[in-house]
Design a protein around this motif. Structure first.
Motif, mmCIF file in Angstrom:
data_model
loop_
_atom_site.group_PDB
_atom_site.id
_atom_site.type_symbol
_atom_site.label_atom_id
_atom_site.label_comp_id
_atom_site.label_asym_id
_atom_site.label_seq_id
_atom_site.Cartn_x
_atom_site.Cartn_y
_atom_site.Cartn_z
ATOM 1 N N GLY A 96 0.797 -1.211 0.000
ATOM 2 C CA GLY A 96 0.000 0.000 0.000
ATOM 3 C C GLY A 96 0.834 1.268 0.000
ATOM 4 O O GLY A 96 1.949 1.305 0.530
ATOM 5 N N TYR A 97 0.290 2.326 -0.608
ATOM 6 C CA TYR A 97 0.947 3.629 -0.677
ATOM 7 C C TYR A 97 -0.073 4.731 -0.359
ATOM 8 O O TYR A 97 -1.235 4.619 -0.744
ATOM 9 C CB TYR A 97 1.502 3.887 -2.080
ATOM 10 C CG TYR A 97 2.580 2.938 -2.519
ATOM 11 C CD1 TYR A 97 3.930 3.249 -2.378
ATOM 12 C CD2 TYR A 97 2.252 1.711 -3.092
ATOM 13 C CE1 TYR A 97 4.914 2.373 -2.798
ATOM 14 C CE2 TYR A 97 3.229 0.822 -3.505
ATOM 15 C CZ TYR A 97 4.549 1.158 -3.362
ATOM 16 O OH TYR A 97 5.523 0.281 -3.774
ATOM 17 N N PRO A 98 0.361 5.807 0.293
ATOM 18 C CA PRO A 98 -0.552 6.914 0.572
ATOM 19 C C PRO A 98 -0.879 7.759 -0.652
ATOM 20 O O PRO A 98 -1.792 8.565 -0.625
ATOM 21 C CB PRO A 98 0.198 7.732 1.623
ATOM 22 C CG PRO A 98 1.640 7.458 1.347
ATOM 23 C CD PRO A 98 1.689 6.024 0.892
ATOM 24 N N SER A 99 -0.118 7.556 -1.752
ATOM 25 C CA SER A 99 -0.396 8.266 -2.994
ATOM 26 C C SER A 99 0.174 7.463 -4.152
ATOM 27 O O SER A 99 1.117 6.677 -3.980
ATOM 28 C CB SER A 99 0.223 9.671 -2.989
ATOM 29 O OG SER A 99 1.637 9.586 -3.105
ATOM 30 N N PHE A 100 -0.390 7.678 -5.342
ATOM 31 C CA PHE A 100 0.115 6.999 -6.526
ATOM 32 C C PHE A 100 1.506 7.525 -6.868
ATOM 33 O O PHE A 100 2.360 6.793 -7.369
ATOM 34 C CB PHE A 100 -0.860 7.201 -7.687
ATOM 35 C CG PHE A 100 -0.532 6.386 -8.907
ATOM 36 C CD1 PHE A 100 -0.137 5.066 -8.801
ATOM 37 C CD2 PHE A 100 -0.652 6.941 -10.175
ATOM 38 C CE1 PHE A 100 0.147 4.297 -9.927
ATOM 39 C CE2 PHE A 100 -0.399 6.193 -11.307
ATOM 40 C CZ PHE A 100 0.019 4.869 -11.187
ATOM 41 N N GLY A 101 1.748 8.805 -6.573
ATOM 42 C CA GLY A 101 3.057 9.387 -6.833
ATOM 43 C C GLY A 101 4.168 8.667 -6.087
ATOM 44 O O GLY A 101 5.280 8.546 -6.595
ATOM 45 N N ALA A 102 3.871 8.181 -4.896
ATOM 46 C CA ALA A 102 4.874 7.446 -4.122
ATOM 47 C C ALA A 102 5.266 6.161 -4.829
ATOM 48 O O ALA A 102 6.450 5.795 -4.881
ATOM 49 C CB ALA A 102 4.338 7.144 -2.732
ATOM 50 N N ALA A 103 4.291 5.462 -5.403
ATOM 51 C CA ALA A 103 4.590 4.238 -6.150
ATOM 52 C C ALA A 103 5.384 4.560 -7.417
ATOM 53 O O ALA A 103 6.352 3.868 -7.755
ATOM 54 C CB ALA A 103 3.295 3.509 -6.498
ATOM 55 N N LEU A 104 4.982 5.602 -8.139
ATOM 56 C CA LEU A 104 5.686 5.965 -9.373
ATOM 57 C C LEU A 104 7.125 6.376 -9.094
ATOM 58 O O LEU A 104 8.036 6.077 -9.874
ATOM 59 C CB LEU A 104 4.949 7.100 -10.083
ATOM 60 C CG LEU A 104 3.539 6.774 -10.592
ATOM 61 C CD1 LEU A 104 2.954 7.978 -11.308
ATOM 62 C CD2 LEU A 104 3.550 5.559 -11.501
ATOM 63 N N THR A 105 7.348 7.049 -7.972
ATOM 64 C CA THR A 105 8.701 7.447 -7.604
ATOM 65 C C THR A 105 9.564 6.220 -7.316
ATOM 66 O O THR A 105 10.733 6.139 -7.735
ATOM 67 C CB THR A 105 8.673 8.360 -6.368
ATOM 68 O OG1 THR A 105 7.946 9.537 -6.686
ATOM 69 C CG2 THR A 105 10.080 8.759 -5.940
ATOM 70 N N GLU A 106 9.014 5.268 -6.617
ATOM 71 C CA GLU A 106 9.776 4.069 -6.269
ATOM 72 C C GLU A 106 10.277 3.341 -7.500
ATOM 73 O O GLU A 106 11.394 2.811 -7.516
ATOM 74 C CB GLU A 106 8.931 3.118 -5.426
ATOM 75 C CG GLU A 106 9.636 1.818 -5.103
ATOM 76 C CD GLU A 106 8.891 0.985 -4.085
ATOM 77 O OE1 GLU A 106 9.097 -0.240 -4.085
ATOM 78 O OE2 GLU A 106 8.125 1.541 -3.292
ATOM 79 N N PHE A 107 9.469 3.323 -8.567
ATOM 80 C CA PHE A 107 9.843 2.575 -9.772
ATOM 81 C C PHE A 107 10.475 3.458 -10.856
ATOM 82 O O PHE A 107 10.626 3.027 -11.996
ATOM 83 C CB PHE A 107 8.608 1.852 -10.317
ATOM 84 C CG PHE A 107 8.046 0.854 -9.358
ATOM 85 C CD1 PHE A 107 8.814 -0.176 -8.848
ATOM 86 C CD2 PHE A 107 6.732 0.967 -8.922
ATOM 87 C CE1 PHE A 107 8.295 -1.102 -7.957
ATOM 88 C CE2 PHE A 107 6.200 0.058 -8.024
ATOM 89 C CZ PHE A 107 6.990 -0.977 -7.541
ATOM 90 N N GLY A 108 10.824 4.691 -10.509
ATOM 91 C CA GLY A 108 11.549 5.544 -11.428
ATOM 92 C C GLY A 108 10.722 6.112 -12.563
ATOM 93 O O GLY A 108 11.267 6.535 -13.581
ATOM 94 N N VAL A 109 9.400 6.135 -12.386
ATOM 95 C CA VAL A 109 8.549 6.712 -13.439
ATOM 96 C C VAL A 109 8.587 8.236 -13.373
ATOM 97 O O VAL A 109 8.558 8.908 -14.404
ATOM 98 C CB VAL A 109 7.100 6.201 -13.297
ATOM 99 C CG1 VAL A 109 6.207 6.800 -14.377
ATOM 100 C CG2 VAL A 109 7.079 4.677 -13.373
#
Length: 205
Positions: free
Chosen positions: A191-204
């Motif tokens: 889980g992530y508090p925002s979609f941006g956090a997930a995108l940052t983790e994967f270098g998007v």
């Protein structure tokens, strides 16, 4: 850009088809989600979006062409999004959103494909993943062109109240004992508090 955002991971590895599935390389599969707004939602509309992000060996985005969303599929049609559904209804028993993958067409330099789920407009509507009823992830074997369900798992029970996005599963390339490639699908609850956090983790971003 969001950095060092804490995340929560729960991995199901019980050796059961509901948690992990193995596919040979020449496979045609579908990863889909279904949902409906629950009575606890601050709005009757919940717009859930399914994505696929292909990663390299460093766990970062392989290329922008492999950032799959409702308005973009891979140029070689190896990973194809079926389109946007903004309500989670009226799909006649089909998945509300689905991504089809032809595993033999995926670039051999891709090590993994992850499948994030995100609530569109979550902060504006005061929504989180607990606002969603009957949400589940389903994996289909499309080899006979009709589709055979091989796994299905509920997602909402594993979400925190702060989660508006989740990596629901991952498909990783690995070697069998004979040296042949195969793909290993695991259902995750990251889980992530925002979609941006997930995108940052994967270098998007």
């Amino acid at each position: 850009m969001i950095q060092d955002t804490p995340k929560r991971t729960e991995t199901c590895m019980a050796g059961h088809s509901a948690s992990e599935v193995f596919f040979p390389v020449p496979s045609h599969i579908s990863i889909g989600i279904n949902w409906e707004a629950s009575t606890s939602s601050s709005s009757s509309k919940v717009d859930l979006d399914l994505y696929a992000i292909a990663l390299d060996g460093n766990n970062e985005l392989f290329s922008l062409d492999y950032f799959i969303h409702p308005r973009h599929s891979a140029s070689n049609r190896s990973i194809v999004h079926g389109g946007d559904n903004s309500t989670g209804t009226d799909t006649a028993g089909l998945d509300d959103e689905a991504i089809e993958l032809r595993l033999d067409l995926i670039d051999p330099r891709v090590a993994k494909v992850v499948f994030p789920v995100n609530i569109y407009g979550a902060s504006r509507r005061g929504q989180n993943l607990r606002n969603i009823g009957n949400v589940y992830l389903r994996i289909m074997d499309m080899g006979d062109d009709t589709g055979i369900q091989v796994a299905k798992r509920s997602l909402v029970d594993h979400a925190e109240l702060t989660d508006t996005a989740m990596v629901a599963g991952e498909l990783a390339r690995e070697k069998e004992k004979g040296g042949e490639d195969r793909w290993h699908f695991r259902i995750l609850f990251t889980g992530y508090p925002s979609f941006g956090a997930a995108l940052t983790e994967f270098g998007v971003i």
